[in-house]
Design a protein around this motif. Structure first.
Motif, PDB file in Angstrom:
ATOM      1  N   PRO A   1      35.024  43.674   4.930  1.00 42.12           N
ATOM      2  CA  PRO A   1      34.983  42.413   5.696  1.00 42.12           C
ATOM      3  C   PRO A   1      34.313  41.274   4.919  1.00 42.12           C
ATOM      4  O   PRO A   1      34.771  40.129   4.971  1.00 42.12           O
ATOM      5  CB  PRO A   1      34.185  42.795   6.943  1.00 42.12           C
ATOM      6  CG  PRO A   1      34.370  44.277   7.074  1.00 42.12           C
ATOM      7  CD  PRO A   1      34.403  44.794   5.674  1.00 42.12           C
ATOM      8  N   TYR A   2      33.256  41.592   4.196  1.00 41.51           N
ATOM      9  CA  TYR A   2      32.531  40.590   3.397  1.00 41.51           C
ATOM     10  C   TYR A   2      33.432  40.009   2.310  1.00 41.51           C
ATOM     11  O   TYR A   2      33.550  38.787   2.163  1.00 41.51           O
ATOM     12  CB  TYR A   2      31.288  41.264   2.800  1.00 41.51           C
ATOM     13  CG  TYR A   2      30.623  40.563   1.645  1.00 41.51           C
ATOM     14  CD1 TYR A   2      29.738  39.509   1.863  1.00 41.51           C
ATOM     15  CD2 TYR A   2      30.834  40.981   0.337  1.00 41.51           C
ATOM     16  CE1 TYR A   2      29.098  38.885   0.803  1.00 41.51           C
ATOM     17  CE2 TYR A   2      30.204  40.366  -0.731  1.00 41.51           C
ATOM     18  CZ  TYR A   2      29.335  39.312  -0.500  1.00 41.51           C
ATOM     19  OH  TYR A   2      28.702  38.696  -1.553  1.00 41.51           O
ATOM     20  N   THR A   3      34.106  40.884   1.579  1.00 42.82           N
ATOM     21  CA  THR A   3      34.981  40.419   0.503  1.00 42.82           C
ATOM     22  C   THR A   3      36.180  39.666   1.065  1.00 42.82           C
ATOM     23  O   THR A   3      36.607  38.641   0.516  1.00 42.82           O
ATOM     24  CB  THR A   3      35.448  41.604  -0.353  1.00 42.82           C
ATOM     25  OG1 THR A   3      34.301  42.337  -0.819  1.00 42.82           O
ATOM     26  CG2 THR A   3      36.250  41.136  -1.559  1.00 42.82           C
ATOM     27  N   ALA A   4      36.734  40.145   2.183  1.00 42.85           N
ATOM     28  CA  ALA A   4      37.875  39.472   2.802  1.00 42.85           C
ATOM     29  C   ALA A   4      37.504  38.065   3.259  1.00 42.85           C
ATOM     30  O   ALA A   4      38.298  37.118   3.122  1.00 42.85           O
ATOM     31  CB  ALA A   4      38.392  40.292   3.973  1.00 42.85           C
ATOM     32  N   LEU A   5      36.308  37.908   3.811  1.00 41.16           N
ATOM     33  CA  LEU A   5      35.861  36.592   4.268  1.00 41.16           C
ATOM     34  C   LEU A   5      35.851  35.593   3.119  1.00 41.16           C
ATOM     35  O   LEU A   5      36.350  34.471   3.242  1.00 41.16           O
ATOM     36  CB  LEU A   5      34.469  36.701   4.880  1.00 41.16           C
ATOM     37  CG  LEU A   5      33.751  35.376   5.173  1.00 41.16           C
ATOM     38  CD1 LEU A   5      34.507  34.559   6.208  1.00 41.16           C
ATOM     39  CD2 LEU A   5      32.314  35.630   5.619  1.00 41.16           C
ATOM     40  N   TYR A   6      35.270  35.993   1.985  1.00 41.11           N
ATOM     41  CA  TYR A   6      35.144  35.068   0.865  1.00 41.11           C
ATOM     42  C   TYR A   6      36.475  34.848   0.154  1.00 41.11           C
ATOM     43  O   TYR A   6      36.892  33.709  -0.074  1.00 41.11           O
ATOM     44  CB  TYR A   6      34.078  35.568  -0.112  1.00 41.11           C
ATOM     45  CG  TYR A   6      32.678  35.223   0.331  1.00 41.11           C
ATOM     46  CD1 TYR A   6      32.047  34.066  -0.115  1.00 41.11           C
ATOM     47  CD2 TYR A   6      31.980  36.038   1.211  1.00 41.11           C
ATOM     48  CE1 TYR A   6      30.773  33.734   0.299  1.00 41.11           C
ATOM     49  CE2 TYR A   6      30.700  35.720   1.645  1.00 41.11           C
ATOM     50  CZ  TYR A   6      30.099  34.566   1.176  1.00 41.11           C
ATOM     51  OH  TYR A   6      28.835  34.232   1.600  1.00 41.11           O
ATOM     52  N   VAL A   7      37.153  35.918  -0.205  1.00 42.24           N
ATOM     53  CA  VAL A   7      38.405  35.786  -0.957  1.00 42.24           C
ATOM     54  C   VAL A   7      39.522  35.240  -0.073  1.00 42.24           C
ATOM     55  O   VAL A   7      40.367  34.472  -0.523  1.00 42.24           O
ATOM     56  CB  VAL A   7      38.814  37.146  -1.565  1.00 42.24           C
ATOM     57  CG1 VAL A   7      40.164  37.046  -2.281  1.00 42.24           C
ATOM     58  CG2 VAL A   7      37.746  37.625  -2.543  1.00 42.24           C
ATOM     59  N   GLY A   8      39.493  35.596   1.221  1.00 41.28           N
ATOM     60  CA  GLY A   8      40.570  35.194   2.102  1.00 41.28           C
ATOM     61  C   GLY A   8      40.329  33.946   2.908  1.00 41.28           C
ATOM     62  O   GLY A   8      41.259  33.165   3.144  1.00 41.28           O
ATOM     63  N   GLY A   9      39.096  33.748   3.355  1.00 41.64           N
ATOM     64  CA  GLY A   9      38.878  32.706   4.352  1.00 41.64           C
ATOM     65  C   GLY A   9      37.813  31.688   4.059  1.00 41.64           C
ATOM     66  O   GLY A   9      37.562  30.815   4.896  1.00 41.64           O
ATOM     67  N   MET A  10      37.180  31.737   2.908  1.00 41.68           N
ATOM     68  CA  MET A  10      36.099  30.795   2.618  1.00 41.68           C
ATOM     69  C   MET A  10      36.686  29.566   1.936  1.00 41.68           C
ATOM     70  O   MET A  10      36.857  29.523   0.724  1.00 41.68           O
ATOM     71  CB  MET A  10      35.038  31.443   1.731  1.00 41.68           C
ATOM     72  CG  MET A  10      33.767  30.625   1.636  1.00 41.68           C
ATOM     73  SD  MET A  10      32.842  30.527   3.194  1.00 41.68           S
ATOM     74  CE  MET A  10      32.116  32.165   3.294  1.00 41.68           C
TER      75      MET A  10
END
Length: 349
Positions: free
Chosen positions: A239-248
């Motif tokens: 979830p942490y990586t998805a937030l940054y790579v996907g949604g930040m």
């Protein structure tokens, strides 16, 4: 190589634990405790709270957001924190991102490099206790044709020079950071790619300024989780990586997605972003290659983590900042202690 700790954002449900973690890091000899801010808790309040209840560990902002404060206000805050902490403050700055800058602070996200350069110049001039006057593209002090006059900071920092760091991801920002700062705050750092994605650009900036990398603090942050099952540990950070790579950030301005692409994950980064922005956060997390997570975290046994630490030291990292994972205070403290043990086994203590 020194160790630091990043407490992340206050108000995420682990506040009392965060203070205990900082105090344990202080006891264990960690060199610095960083705190972050976005659009929730502010970093100066957290850092003053931690500094008041620790003895030796430095406290640092990772980051103070440039659109959130005038440069003079940042100089005042830095000088005050350095004085109150007995000379233990490190000033980390960053431009944030377009969504936060424009949506939360109402500050246009334009020309971030030029804004950062001017901001740093004003902050340093103010902290040196010169009378503050400045003429730039983004700031003019005092304002012309008005009652303002050049003023001098009345607070005396504990030290003549407070270390100044910049959070940088892109090549141009990294180069400028090498030129104008004392250190770089890095995120999603892979030892396998750090030379081409960060160090070469920082070095070019140092050379442009006529100095070497000697004394410059390369300070990446890595989540740390100890255990036997690396795949299970990696899943914690999906979830942490998805937030940054996907949604930040937006589709066009996601600096973390661009970094993943520079690390060789072009196709995967696009898929993660497509799914995240479509609202499929679970799908975005599932699309992250385990190798990408493993390259940008410290996972596994103490010996495996020690090997990874050696790789970071070899490429030029000087302060390795850990974000110890755990669902309880005991687990996070155990991860802190494992970090020290790994550093010793790596022969880097």
């Amino acid at each position: 190589m020194r160790l630091g700790i990043n407490l992340g954002y206050w108000g995420a449900g682990m506040d009392s634990d965060n203070l205990a973690v900082a105090q344990e890091a202080d006891r264990l000899g960690y060199s610095v405790c960083w705190a972050a801010e976005a659009y929730g808790s502010d970093a100066p309040t957290v850092l003053s709270w931690v500094a008041a209840q620790t003895e030796r560990i430095d406290v640092g902002s990772a980051i103070f957001q440039i659109p959130a404060r005038t440069p003079a206000m940042t100089a005042m805050t830095a000088a005050t924190l350095d004085s109150l902490s007995g000379g233990r403050f490190r000033l980390g700055l960053g431009v944030s991102g377009p969504q936060v800058s424009e949506g939360w602070y109402g500050v246009k996200f334009d020309k971030p490099l030029a804004r950062t350069r001017e901001y740093v110049e004003i902050v340093r001039k103010a902290m040196s206790r010169e009378r503050l006057s400045y003429e730039g593209q983004h700031w003019t002090l005092p304002l012309p044709d008005g009652p303002g006059k050049p003023l001098k900071l009345t607070v005396h920092p504990q030290r003549e020079h407070i270390p100044l760091y910049i959070a940088a991801i892109g090549p141009k920002n990294l180069r400028q950071t090498g030129e104008i700062a004392d250190g770089a705050l890095l995120i999603f750092p892979s030892a396998d790619h750090l030379e081409e994605t960060a160090l070469s650009h920082l070095r070019a900036g140092r050379e442009a300024a006529g100095v070497t990398m000697e004394g410059f603090d390369v300070c990446p942050t890595l989540p740390l989780a100890v255990g036997a099952d690396v795949s299970a540990l990696a899943d914690q950070f999906r979830p942490y990586t998805a937030l940054y790579v996907g949604g930040m950030g937006s589709r066009k301005q996601n600096f973390y997605n661009q970094l993943a692409q520079r690390m060789g994950y072009e196709k995967e980064a696009a898929e993660i972003q497509d799914k995240y922005l479509a609202g499929d956060k679970a799908g975005a997390a599932a699309a992250i290659p385990e190798r990408l997570i493993d390259q940008t975290t410290l996972l596994g046994s103490v010996d495996r983590i020690a090997e990874r630490m050696q790789a970071y030291a070899a490429v030029g990292v000087t302060t390795l900042t850990l974000a110890p994972a755990g669902f309880t205070l005991d687990e996070r403290v155990a991860a802190l202690r494992a970090g020290v043990e790994a550093l010793e086994r790596a022969g880097l203590a």
